[in-house]
Design a protein around this motif. Structure first.
Motif, PDB file in Angstrom:
ATOM      1  N   CYS A  22      -7.781  -3.207   8.248  1.00  0.00           N
ATOM      2  CA  CYS A  22      -6.337  -3.406   8.428  1.00  0.00           C
ATOM      3  C   CYS A  22      -5.610  -3.435   7.083  1.00  0.00           C
ATOM      4  N   PHE A  23      -6.166  -4.148   6.111  1.00  0.00           N
ATOM      5  CA  PHE A  23      -5.540  -4.193   4.786  1.00  0.00           C
ATOM      6  C   PHE A  23      -5.510  -2.803   4.153  1.00  0.00           C
ATOM      7  N   SER A  24      -6.641  -2.096   4.241  1.00  0.00           N
ATOM      8  CA  SER A  24      -6.708  -0.745   3.684  1.00  0.00           C
ATOM      9  C   SER A  24      -5.700   0.178   4.357  1.00  0.00           C
ATOM     10  N   SER A  25      -5.523   0.027   5.662  1.00  0.00           N
ATOM     11  CA  SER A  25      -4.593   0.879   6.404  1.00  0.00           C
ATOM     12  C   SER A  25      -3.154   0.634   5.974  1.00  0.00           C
ATOM     13  N   ALA A  26      -2.778  -0.634   5.825  1.00  0.00           N
ATOM     14  CA  ALA A  26      -1.420  -0.949   5.383  1.00  0.00           C
ATOM     15  C   ALA A  26      -1.145  -0.373   3.997  1.00  0.00           C
ATOM     16  N   VAL A  27      -2.119  -0.484   3.110  1.00  0.00           N
ATOM     17  CA  VAL A  27      -1.959   0.042   1.747  1.00  0.00           C
ATOM     18  C   VAL A  27      -1.855   1.562   1.759  1.00  0.00           C
ATOM     19  N   MET A  28      -2.727   2.223   2.539  1.00  0.00           N
ATOM     20  CA  MET A  28      -2.720   3.686   2.578  1.00  0.00           C
ATOM     21  C   MET A  28      -1.398   4.230   3.128  1.00  0.00           C
ATOM     22  N   PHE A  29      -0.830   3.528   4.112  1.00  0.00           N
ATOM     23  CA  PHE A  29       0.435   3.996   4.671  1.00  0.00           C
ATOM     24  C   PHE A  29       1.561   3.817   3.656  1.00  0.00           C
ATOM     25  N   PHE A  30       1.525   2.718   2.895  1.00  0.00           N
ATOM     26  CA  PHE A  30       2.490   2.532   1.811  1.00  0.00           C
ATOM     27  C   PHE A  30       2.368   3.662   0.788  1.00  0.00           C
ATOM     28  N   ASP A  31       1.128   4.002   0.434  1.00  0.00           N
ATOM     29  CA  ASP A  31       0.891   5.094  -0.515  1.00  0.00           C
ATOM     30  C   ASP A  31       1.515   6.391  -0.022  1.00  0.00           C
ATOM     31  N   PHE A  32       1.321   6.684   1.263  1.00  0.00           N
ATOM     32  CA  PHE A  32       1.773   7.959   1.811  1.00  0.00           C
ATOM     33  C   PHE A  32       3.296   8.015   1.918  1.00  0.00           C
ATOM     34  N   LEU A  33       3.949   6.849   2.080  1.00  0.00           N
ATOM     35  CA  LEU A  33       5.391   6.829   2.327  1.00  0.00           C
ATOM     36  C   LEU A  33       6.235   6.770   1.063  1.00  0.00           C
ATOM     37  N   ILE A  34       5.600   6.631  -0.096  1.00  0.00           N
ATOM     38  CA  ILE A  34       6.376   6.530  -1.341  1.00  0.00           C
ATOM     39  C   ILE A  34       7.353   7.693  -1.468  1.00  0.00           C
ATOM     40  N   TYR A  35       6.921   8.880  -1.110  1.00  0.00           N
ATOM     41  CA  TYR A  35       7.751  10.081  -1.269  1.00  0.00           C
ATOM     42  C   TYR A  35       8.983  10.032  -0.377  1.00  0.00           C
ATOM     43  N   LEU A  36       8.838   9.443   0.805  1.00  0.00           N
ATOM     44  CA  LEU A  36       9.977   9.375   1.718  1.00  0.00           C
ATOM     45  C   LEU A  36      11.079   8.488   1.147  1.00  0.00           C
ATOM     46  N   TYR A  37      10.688   7.376   0.553  1.00  0.00           N
ATOM     47  CA  TYR A  37      11.668   6.442   0.005  1.00  0.00           C
ATOM     48  C   TYR A  37      12.225   6.915  -1.344  1.00  0.00           C
TER      49      TYR A  37
END
Length: 433
Positions: A22-37
């Protein structure tokens, strides 16, 4: 579950694995969304100055879309490797590749320093990161499903979906703080590097607990019982025996990807195209909707542990259709109760939390990661690459376009729910081909 009673309770080791994933998943999604923000800032830092802001934004959105288009390639390559060599090595590879790509991006020179080489390198790193993320999402569901006792299968997978949404909430809070702390000029100069540095640190943190993570019991049992035979040519076995599962998996992915892409990522921008709402209130409403979507994921995931999956999906999809139209009619009337309506929409969209558990059971153990990675990433690549542009264009002309699209997805959910409701018996999760 291999060598474990069907109704065994979760052990401390099981809980630790779920928390790790779960922790890894939250971090990976943050990583992937940097470009959107950071789309405008990254475009300004890595592309030539352009007088037309629409073209600059299109360049940035294209950079975000590249990550989606790279996911099928990564899913195919790493998925096959995971069915041959094991789940644990692929999980480590995906985390390490993501962390390394984040670090490399943080250190990249800008267009002003290196010219066209800068965006070329950035795009290459974005593709590599997209490939690593392509196998990560289906792998996390498999990793949890193959570790926890059978009765926690649906709940365990719903925790993973909820953790992805926690990554979105963290992204919202982090970038609100970042934009409030720095001016646009500071962000374009060097401030854009900070999210990548934070992402690098967070991505490396799970490695500290790596020695406590064990290989999937299903993979170990398969390797011991049928060494060699079950590991040969997973793609050949997949397309020979699992064509129907691939199709159903793509339909399930269409539901997941559409709801996450539209409700979680696109809806704020789509609404502002046609409706006027106080920006501060609307920003809080969006975060509240994501919080309630987390609750919805957990609710539907736990509920489907005890009720027929198809029946719950039919009811949940019908409620989603009703709520999305109520939400947009409410916006059209002025949006006075946006907090309540956004929270209800988020909770109804939480039906995505129950889908991964049934997705995992579609494929036999020896082709599970290959099958899930292929069907999940091909569909997600199409949805992530096309839906943002199509809905943005359609919403300019028809304000209810997002509602119509979500309703269409809801009708697909009803159809697939009726299919599973009438299915006489489902496969055992440890089945082989």
């Amino acid at each position: 579950m291999p060598s474990r009673p069907q109704y065994e309770l979760m052990s401390p080791k099981d809980r630790n694995i779920v928390l790790f994933v779960c922790f890894s998943s939250a971090v990976m999604f943050f990583d992937f969304l940097i470009y959107l923000y950071m789309v405008d800032v990254i475009s300004a830092a890595f592309f030539p100055a352009n007088a037309d802001s629409a073209i600059t934004r299109l360049q940035g959105l294209g950079l975000f879309t590249i990550g989606y288009l790279a996911r099928p390639l990564g899913g195919i390559i790493f998925g096959r490797y995971g069915d041959i060599k094991g789940r644990k090595p692929v999980l480590l590879i995906s985390i390490l590749v993501t962390a390394a790509s984040m670090l490399a991006m943080a250190l990249l020179p800008t267009y002003a320093q290196w010219g066209l080489a800068a965006p070329a390198l950035f795009i290459a790193l974005r593709i590599i990161q997209g490939m690593a993320f392509g196998v990560f999402a289906p792998l996390t569901w498999i990793f949890v499903a193959e570790h926890v006792p059978r009765q926690y299968l649906s709940a365990g997978c719903s925790y993973i979906m909820a953790s992805f949404l926690l990554g979105v909430l963290f992204s919202n809070a982090f970038f609100m703080w970042l934009t409030a702390s720095m001016t646009t000029e500071q962000l374009i100069t060097d401030g854009w590097r900070l999210p990548f540095i934070v992402a690098t640190i967070l991505s490396f943190l799970p490695i500290l607990a790596w020695r406590y993570i064990s290989e999937s019991p299903f993979f170990i049992e398969m390797k011991e019982q049928k060494p060699g035979k079950c590991f040969a040519k997973p793609f050949t076995l997949l397309f020979k025996h699992c064509k129907h599962s691939i199709f159903i998996g793509m339909i399930l992915t269409l539901i997941i990807s559409s709801l996450v892409t539209v409700v979680v990522l696109l809806l704020p921008k789509l609404i502002t195209l046609r409706f006027t709402i106080d920006s501060d209130l609307f920003g809080f409403s969006h975060s509240l909707g994501i919080i309630f979507m987390i609750f919805g994921c957990l609710f539907y995931g736990i509920l489907s542990n005890y009720q027929n999956f198809g029946k719950i999906l039919v009811i949940g999809s019908a409620l989603l259709i009703a709520q999305v139209f109520a939400f947009f009619y409410h916006l059209d009337a002025g949006g006075d109760y946006i907090l309540i309506m956004y929270a209800l929409l988020g909770f109804c969209a939480g039906i995505v939390g129950m889908i991964p558990a049934i997705f995992v059971q579609l494929f036999p153990t020896n082709v599970r990661l290959t099958g899930m990675a292929f069907s999940y990433n091909v569909t997600y690549g199409i949805v992530g690459g096309l839906v943002p542009f199509a809905l943005s264009y359609a919403t300019v002309f028809v304000s209810f376009s997002p509602a119509l699209y979500i309703a269409f997805i809801g009708f697909i959910g009803i159809i697939i729910g009726l299919y599973f409701y009438n299915l006489p018996e489902f496969k055992q999760i440890n089945q082989l081909v």
